[in-house]
Scaffold this active site. Sequence first.
Site, PDB file in Angstrom:
ATOM      1  NE  ARG A  18      -3.747  -0.019   0.106  1.00 21.85           N
ATOM      2  CZ  ARG A  18      -5.091   0.060   0.558  1.00 21.85           C
ATOM      3  NH1 ARG A  18      -5.593   0.706   1.468  1.00 21.85           N
ATOM      4  NH2 ARG A  18      -5.958  -1.069   0.065  1.00 21.85           N
ATOM      5  CG  HIS A  43      15.745 -13.426   2.171  1.00 22.82           C
ATOM      6  ND1 HIS A  43      15.660 -14.733   2.054  1.00 22.82           N
ATOM      7  CD2 HIS A  43      16.703 -12.946   1.414  1.00 22.82           C
ATOM      8  CE1 HIS A  43      16.503 -15.169   0.623  1.00 22.82           C
ATOM      9  NE2 HIS A  43      17.133 -13.973   0.646  1.00 22.82           N
ATOM     10  CD  GLU A  74      16.727 -16.187   6.220  1.00 20.54           C
ATOM     11  OE1 GLU A  74      15.726 -16.099   5.254  1.00 20.54           O
ATOM     12  OE2 GLU A  74      16.618 -17.288   6.800  1.00 20.54           O
ATOM     13  CG  HIS A 198      11.405 -22.649   3.107  1.00 22.99           C
ATOM     14  ND1 HIS A 198      11.683 -21.399   2.533  1.00 22.99           N
ATOM     15  CD2 HIS A 198      10.388 -23.082   2.563  1.00 22.99           C
ATOM     16  CE1 HIS A 198      10.917 -21.096   1.708  1.00 22.99           C
ATOM     17  NE2 HIS A 198       9.862 -22.034   1.396  1.00 22.99           N
TER      18      HIS A 198
HETATM   19  C1  LIG Z   1      15.904 -19.059   3.604  1.00 24.65           C
HETATM   20  C2  LIG Z   1      14.382 -19.305   3.551  1.00 24.65           C
HETATM   21  O1  LIG Z   1      13.896 -20.560   3.519  1.00 24.65           O
HETATM   22  C3  LIG Z   1      13.492 -18.293   4.169  1.00 24.65           C
HETATM   23  O2  LIG Z   1      13.943 -17.592   5.335  1.00 24.65           O
HETATM   24  C4  LIG Z   1      13.190 -17.304   3.106  1.00 24.65           C
HETATM   25  O3  LIG Z   1      13.670 -16.016   3.606  1.00 24.65           O
HETATM   26  C5  LIG Z   1      11.820 -17.149   2.496  1.00 24.65           C
HETATM   27  O4  LIG Z   1      11.678 -16.140   1.507  1.00 24.65           O
HETATM   28  P1  LIG Z   1      10.450 -15.301   1.272  1.00 24.65           P
HETATM   29  O5  LIG Z   1       9.993 -15.124   2.597  1.00 24.65           O
HETATM   30  O6  LIG Z   1      10.744 -14.390   0.362  1.00 24.65           O
HETATM   31  O7  LIG Z   1       9.708 -16.287   0.739  1.00 24.65           O
HETATM   32  N1  LIG Z   2      15.046 -19.573   6.901  1.00 25.66           N
HETATM   33  C1  LIG Z   2      13.744 -19.936   6.988  1.00 25.66           C
HETATM   34  C2  LIG Z   2      12.921 -18.741   7.394  1.00 25.66           C
HETATM   35  O1  LIG Z   2      13.671 -17.430   7.728  1.00 25.66           O
HETATM   36  C3  LIG Z   2      11.491 -18.573   7.164  1.00 25.66           C
HETATM   37  O2  LIG Z   2      10.766 -19.521   6.357  1.00 25.66           O
HETATM   38  P1  LIG Z   2       9.294 -19.507   6.287  1.00 25.66           P
HETATM   39  O3  LIG Z   2       8.990 -19.752   7.583  1.00 25.66           O
HETATM   40  O4  LIG Z   2       9.098 -17.969   5.966  1.00 25.66           O
HETATM   41  O5  LIG Z   2       9.163 -20.510   5.109  1.00 25.66           O
END
Ligand SMILES: CC(=O)[C@@H](O)[C@H](O)COP(=O)(O)O
Ligand SMILES: NCC(=O)COP(=O)(O)O
EC number: 2.6.99.2
Length: 258
Positions: A18, A43, A74, A198
């Site tokens: 937004r 990330h 990350e 993840h």
């Molecule tokens: C490395 C990982 O698996 C996640 O931490 C990643 O940061 C997910 O990225 P998105 O939130 O962009 O899907």
């Molecule tokens: N490194 C995994 C992370 O930071 C979060 O992954 P998700 O829970 O968003 O799939």
Amino acid sequence: MTVLSVNVNKIALLRNSRGTNYPDLLHFVRKIIGHGIKGITVHPRPDERHITRQDARDLAAFLKDHPDVEFNVEGYPSSDFMALIDALRPAQCTLVPDEPGQLTSDHGWQVAKNRELLGQVLPLLRQWGVRSSLFLDPVPAAAELAAEVGADRIELYTEHFARIFAAGDGAQTQAVLQDYLETADRAVACGLGVNAGHDLNLDNLALFLSGGQVLEVSIGHALVVESLELGMDEVLRRYQAIIAAAPAPDLSSASRGG
Ligand SMILES: CC(=O)[C@@H](O)[C@H](O)COP(=O)(O)O
Ligand SMILES: NCC(=O)COP(=O)(O)O
């Protein structure tokens, strides 16, 4: 006890939709750490679809006043990303082998093929006092290579476990979980700490932590969706209860990764 590091990417994604500061990322980071949670993960992807580089700088500044909370950043170790890490000096940097346009992180490092790149960036992180973690698929030999190239920790990519768990086949889930447990054992034997993340969620986390080797789980996507259903305070309480009930990791076995 395993540390929960809440990934706040998806709060930033909603904010960016937004063009205003609503939701305010720092409001939710304050809420999260107000529950006693000791980790925040972001990330900052090259396209800044959710976490921007400015978010990362703002969070680093904010968390300087909360030294008991670890900041985990990350990303793919591009020169821009490494310059950001040098500026931020977070507690931990989790390196992922993502292409810029990837929808999400969907595979771990091929360490042998990336030995030259990792051999350049991992010493920099060590020089900066930033703990390194390599995003890996559950392959024991990959953990050995991660130790060889000088990582401090690995992060087990848990999407496969989460997908099989959700399919409901108990025997297959146990078989897949064994791959993760063996990879974690190999990492610990090599002196590495073990993180994981993840697609972990309130339903699958307890089983994943049953092996007792995981120092930190980073959870974001499901946590935000679950918060839409239950409210974030209740969701955070439920994650903390699951972690409190799980076997505690043996910190002594991870000399470099503790
Ligand atoms: C490395 C990982 O698996 C996640 O931490 C990643 O940061 C997910 O990225 P998105 O939130 O962009 O899907
Ligand atoms: N490194 C995994 C992370 O930071 C979060 O992954 P998700 O829970 O968003 O799939």
